[in-house]
Design an enzyme around this catalytic site. Sequence first.
Site, mmCIF file in Angstrom:
data_model
loop_
_atom_site.group_PDB
_atom_site.id
_atom_site.type_symbol
_atom_site.label_atom_id
_atom_site.label_comp_id
_atom_site.label_asym_id
_atom_site.label_seq_id
_atom_site.Cartn_x
_atom_site.Cartn_y
_atom_site.Cartn_z
ATOM 1 N N ASP A 74 -2.698 2.612 -5.954
ATOM 2 C CA ASP A 74 -1.825 2.718 -4.966
ATOM 3 C C ASP A 74 -1.728 1.509 -4.223
ATOM 4 O O ASP A 74 -1.190 1.266 -2.974
ATOM 5 C CB ASP A 74 -2.001 3.820 -4.206
ATOM 6 C CG ASP A 74 -3.367 3.882 -3.487
ATOM 7 O OD1 ASP A 74 -4.379 3.054 -3.806
ATOM 8 O OD2 ASP A 74 -3.715 4.550 -2.422
ATOM 9 N N GLU A 75 -2.276 0.442 -4.658
ATOM 10 C CA GLU A 75 -2.042 -0.863 -3.784
ATOM 11 C C GLU A 75 -2.616 -1.982 -4.423
ATOM 12 O O GLU A 75 -3.116 -2.164 -5.708
ATOM 13 C CB GLU A 75 -3.051 -1.033 -2.647
ATOM 14 C CG GLU A 75 -4.660 -0.678 -2.868
ATOM 15 C CD GLU A 75 -5.485 -0.985 -1.714
ATOM 16 O OE1 GLU A 75 -5.428 -2.195 -1.092
ATOM 17 O OE2 GLU A 75 -6.519 -0.034 -1.526
ATOM 18 N N ASP A 84 0.920 -1.174 0.038
ATOM 19 C CA ASP A 84 -0.023 -0.009 0.133
ATOM 20 C C ASP A 84 0.841 1.305 0.123
ATOM 21 O O ASP A 84 1.659 1.085 0.866
ATOM 22 C CB ASP A 84 -0.688 -0.003 1.301
ATOM 23 C CG ASP A 84 -2.119 1.081 1.237
ATOM 24 O OD1 ASP A 84 -2.116 1.755 0.328
ATOM 25 O OD2 ASP A 84 -2.787 1.087 2.281
#
Lengths: 376, 396
Positions: free
Chosen positions: B139-140, B41
């Site tokens: 973003d993850e 993350d």
Amino acid sequence: MKFTVNRNAFLAELATVQRAISSKTTIPILTGVKIVLSADGLSLTGSNADISIETFLSIEDEKAELTIEKNGAIVLQARFFNEIIRKLPETTLTMEVLENNQVHIISGKAAFTVNGLDADSYPHLPVIDEKNQLKLPVRVLNKIINETTFAVSLHESRPILTGVHCILSSAKLLAVATDSHRLSQRIIPVEQAMEDFDVVIPGKSLLELSRSFKDEEELVEISIMENQVLFKTKNMYFYSRLLEGNYPDTNRLIPDNFNTEIEFKVTELLAAIERASLLSHEGRNNIVKLSISSESVVLYGNSPEIGNVEEDLSYKNVKGDPLDISFNPDYMKAALKAFGEGEVVVKFISPIRPFTLEPTESDATFIQLITPVRTN
Amino acid sequence: MKIIEKECMFVYYRVEGGRTMSNELRFPLKKDISRKIIHVDMDAFFASIEERDHPELIGKPLVIARHPRDTGGKGVVTTANYEARKYGIHSAMSAQKAYELCPKANFVPGNYEYYREVSKKIHAIFHRYTPLVEPVALDEAYLDVTNNLLHSKSAVKIAKYIQHDIWQELHLTCSAGISYNKFIAKLASDYKKPKGMTLVLPEEAEDFLKKLSIDKFHGIGKKTVPRMHELGIFTGEDLYEQDEMMLIREFGKMGYSLYRKVRGIHDTPVEPDRERKSMGRELTYGKLLKTEEEVTVQLRELAEKVANTLKKYQKHGQTVVLKIRYDTFQTITRRKTIPEFVNTKEALFFQASLLWEEVGDITQGVRLLGITVTNLYPLTYENIVLPLWNKELVDW
């Protein structure tokens, strides 16, 4: 009006005219059946504006046991009337119209009094020029109906495709139906005693017509008017509305050059298609694949969740190029059912061109077209 | 006691002699601890990219959103840096609220195309270690490193390499959670942030989960939390104490799944090319739409955009969803499932217009419209249609 009639004979007539009666019609009088008694016999009429059926029970028909006391006419609610007649206790019944359109129905010890409607308010059926007629045995007309109506479109988006295109010209009757994914066409030679015609008859009407015939061997007389067609047998007048609009020119769609041909026994191919479609129906796309080479013809069906099936088909004869083609098995199933028994020759051009099915002993009078499914 | 097994799925406990001890179905619990999963993350991703590129922003509250003064108070926060979070600002909050919490914060409008490019570079780093990468958002991502390209047995080592590579090459930081399933890995990456790394071993899983607040469990959202509290469930431990059938009765499929999750059981695999389940577009209008004509024009435009996306991904779908937000912020969505697949702009526009006719109310003033297609399937087949209406010559 007063008469006595055999209950089963009367019920049979009632069942026929009820094919045209809908309980959901917007015109209240059309939920009724019109009963007219004359010196010759009893006539029943039902209509839903698209289809109208009139049947006639003759005083000379012994099974009907019809005895007439007084002529007259009445309209009764069809659905309810039918229920009453079916539940009457004796084999005969007597009906009498009293004052104010009330009707007395007596059978044995049971006596109903029901409200009717004035027969004068029932719509008049079209008057048809009976000189201009095409005569066909019921058996032949039924065959044409069975061979074409299954291919009509069920979508109202293209109303004209919900009908069967019927063309009479050069002593030939051509009937063709298509929903744009498959097409079925039958041509029969006729002794033409009427003018050429080119009409589109609703598929639904033809199905009801076919179910209304009682005797395969009698003749049916077909008359065409501007927007109506009448099918007339000895005891039945069946009217249908015609569809308006231009039917597409389908003749140009039927290919005549092929690259691969196979002959099958209809029943064997049908059984295999039904097996494969057990799985294709579970899949998203409902397709089966036919893989043809000079050594073997294999049918595949699969569903990602359930599993798959592969069947080496028995066939009579194969010639031409190898080919892999995918198609909707339901179209093939309906097509094969229209052939009945016997053998078919299936002719292919390529995986993305329509293929045809014809009886092996064909003189190009019955042909079906199915479009494949393009897969990547 | 005799155990009758039914299709190896249902186990029925029963005391000999016909007296039932537990008259309810018991589902066997199987815990798979054979996998090694990393959840990566990125730390305040969009904000961190901006800070990297504009060092003058570092050390001050930063909010990725257009300044509410430029938008008349509309817009939402997509990311806030850690400075801004100290003021209670978080993503999905309205920009106006963020401004009220911290008026001196820097507001930077997001450059999402650019962030997407950065995200691709991060994914390229993941792929050096395993092909089993499941992107969740820009973003993850989840990585299954059980069989990794380094042939390493240590997932911790791989997570360190990834953090190192991302920092060296992109000057960005991330947090990693490592465990034997996706559910725990994700909780672990959140456990220590930023630049954190948390490993939860199988034997530690139950204790780790019991300590968690109930709202941390994936799938328990705003609506479920109060229902959990009513039942006296505030922590993982409270959840652990619950009877399985009670959870199933109360929460259906989710209850079944929660009973397992709190026991550390979650078998969903890392799916590298997880298919998109829906494709859609929505637009917010600065000036309210007040006529049917304006709505028609906008629906046509949205339909075309969605059709282009469908075409790009070679998909077609069976369900069309129309979203309408009125001046009052009342939002309605209405869906329609059709027997035939749609992917053309005409068909999409047609279906969306039908939905609009059904539920739309122009008198309320329309602030937002959206068209989405779900029930997507690959466009790998095409039902060939007879050219009935083309006048041109047919050459089979």
